[in-house]
Design a protein around this motif. Structure first.
Motif, PDB file in Angstrom:
ATOM      1  N   CYS A  12      52.762   1.818  65.218  1.00  0.00           N
ATOM      2  CA  CYS A  12      52.739   0.979  64.016  1.00  0.00           C
ATOM      3  C   CYS A  12      54.081   1.047  63.288  1.00  0.00           C
ATOM      4  O   CYS A  12      54.586   0.036  62.800  1.00  0.00           O
ATOM      5  CB  CYS A  12      51.618   1.405  63.086  1.00  0.00           C
ATOM      6  SG  CYS A  12      49.973   1.107  63.751  1.00  0.00           S
ATOM      7  N   SER A  13      54.660   2.245  63.228  1.00  0.00           N
ATOM      8  CA  SER A  13      55.958   2.407  62.588  1.00  0.00           C
ATOM      9  C   SER A  13      57.020   1.604  63.333  1.00  0.00           C
ATOM     10  O   SER A  13      57.845   0.920  62.718  1.00  0.00           O
ATOM     11  CB  SER A  13      56.339   3.887  62.564  1.00  0.00           C
ATOM     12  OG  SER A  13      57.608   4.056  62.015  1.00  0.00           O
ATOM     13  N   HIS A  14      56.980   1.681  64.652  1.00  0.00           N
ATOM     14  CA  HIS A  14      57.943   0.946  65.470  1.00  0.00           C
ATOM     15  C   HIS A  14      57.782  -0.568  65.275  1.00  0.00           C
ATOM     16  O   HIS A  14      58.770  -1.290  65.108  1.00  0.00           O
ATOM     17  CB  HIS A  14      57.776   1.320  66.944  1.00  0.00           C
ATOM     18  CG  HIS A  14      58.740   0.655  67.860  1.00  0.00           C
ATOM     19  ND1 HIS A  14      60.079   0.978  67.871  1.00  0.00           N
ATOM     20  CD2 HIS A  14      58.570  -0.328  68.768  1.00  0.00           C
ATOM     21  CE1 HIS A  14      60.688   0.224  68.761  1.00  0.00           C
ATOM     22  NE2 HIS A  14      59.797  -0.579  69.326  1.00  0.00           N
ATOM     23  N   CYS A  17      59.211  -1.567  61.926  1.00  0.00           N
ATOM     24  CA  CYS A  17      60.688  -1.576  61.960  1.00  0.00           C
ATOM     25  C   CYS A  17      61.211  -2.793  62.715  1.00  0.00           C
ATOM     26  O   CYS A  17      62.173  -3.435  62.265  1.00  0.00           O
ATOM     27  CB  CYS A  17      61.208  -0.297  62.604  1.00  0.00           C
ATOM     28  SG  CYS A  17      61.021   1.155  61.577  1.00  0.00           S
ATOM     29  N   LEU A  18      60.603  -3.105  63.845  1.00  0.00           N
ATOM     30  CA  LEU A  18      61.029  -4.274  64.616  1.00  0.00           C
ATOM     31  C   LEU A  18      60.898  -5.559  63.809  1.00  0.00           C
ATOM     32  O   LEU A  18      61.797  -6.397  63.806  1.00  0.00           O
ATOM     33  CB  LEU A  18      60.209  -4.399  65.903  1.00  0.00           C
ATOM     34  CG  LEU A  18      60.639  -3.544  67.080  1.00  0.00           C
ATOM     35  CD1 LEU A  18      59.695  -3.763  68.256  1.00  0.00           C
ATOM     36  CD2 LEU A  18      62.060  -3.837  67.483  1.00  0.00           C
ATOM     37  N   GLN A  25      65.391  -7.897  57.147  1.00  0.00           N
ATOM     38  CA  GLN A  25      64.945  -7.407  55.851  1.00  0.00           C
ATOM     39  C   GLN A  25      65.451  -5.985  55.624  1.00  0.00           C
ATOM     40  O   GLN A  25      65.755  -5.257  56.558  1.00  0.00           O
ATOM     41  CB  GLN A  25      63.410  -7.395  55.782  1.00  0.00           C
ATOM     42  CG  GLN A  25      62.788  -8.750  55.894  1.00  0.00           C
ATOM     43  CD  GLN A  25      61.273  -8.658  55.976  1.00  0.00           C
ATOM     44  OE1 GLN A  25      60.712  -7.628  56.301  1.00  0.00           O
ATOM     45  NE2 GLN A  25      60.618  -9.768  55.681  1.00  0.00           N
ATOM     46  N   VAL A  26      65.500  -5.589  54.375  1.00  0.00           N
ATOM     47  CA  VAL A  26      65.810  -4.213  54.020  1.00  0.00           C
ATOM     48  C   VAL A  26      64.611  -3.363  54.428  1.00  0.00           C
ATOM     49  O   VAL A  26      63.461  -3.780  54.241  1.00  0.00           O
ATOM     50  CB  VAL A  26      66.064  -4.087  52.499  1.00  0.00           C
ATOM     51  CG1 VAL A  26      66.282  -2.641  52.099  1.00  0.00           C
ATOM     52  CG2 VAL A  26      67.237  -4.949  52.088  1.00  0.00           C
TER      53      VAL A  26
END
Length: 167
Positions: A12-14, A17-18, A25-26
């Motif tokens: 989910c984190s990956h 980030c993608l 986006q920031v």
């Protein structure tokens, strides 16, 4: 973990980030949508706010940090506060501190109590510790029950122990 101490899986984190990179986006936290801190000072400032707000995860994490630094008394205080607020992982760490007598007077009964509470709450390491304890006391059937529950929670070592015991 996110900036607000919420646990998020690596997939989910990956994906988050993608998505942010694709949209240019920031980088922001997937939970609270605040900008990810860039320096250790910003992280520490956020953690202090969370501790003041009595966030059990933040209290546990600072307790673990103090424990690894060798400051057992302070670690115990933070972990105890996290337990009072219902943090299961903090119960696991307190159980070990009581069993080893680190930061607190050694007390096997209290240590076992906290490990059992953490295991009942679904903490896999606590369940594994109980299984190992039962195994050492020749309570093999009870030990196997702990390992089975632990393996169902995704604990790799418990799965290995079960595999070896049924050979």
């Amino acid at each position: 973990q996110s900036c607000c101490s919420k646990t998020i899986c690596k997939g989910c984190s990956h994906a988050h980030c993608l998505h942010q990179l694709q949209q240019r986006q920031v980088r922001v936290c997937p939970f609270c949508r605040h900008t990810i801190p860039k320096s250790k000072e910003e992280v520490d400032k956020n953690n202090l706010k969370r501790i003041e707000a009595k966030d059990p995860v933040a209290l546990r994490e600072i307790g673990k940090e103090r424990y690894h630094a060798g400051n057992y008394e302070e670690s115990f205080e933070y972990l105890e506060k996290a337990v009072e607020l219902g943090d299961i992982a903090a119960q696991y760490y307190l159980g070990h501190m009581y069993q080893k007598g680190e930061g607190v007077e050694k007390d096997e009964k209290k240590g076992l109590y906290y490990l059992e509470e953490a295991a009942i709450g679904g903490h896999p390491e606590a369940r594994y510790s109980l299984g190992s304890r039962e195994w050492k006391n020749d309570l093999i059937e009870r030990s196997m029950k702990h390992y089975i529950i632990c393996a169902n929670l995704g604990h790799v070592m418990a799965l290995k122990v079960l595999k070896e015991s049924y050979k």
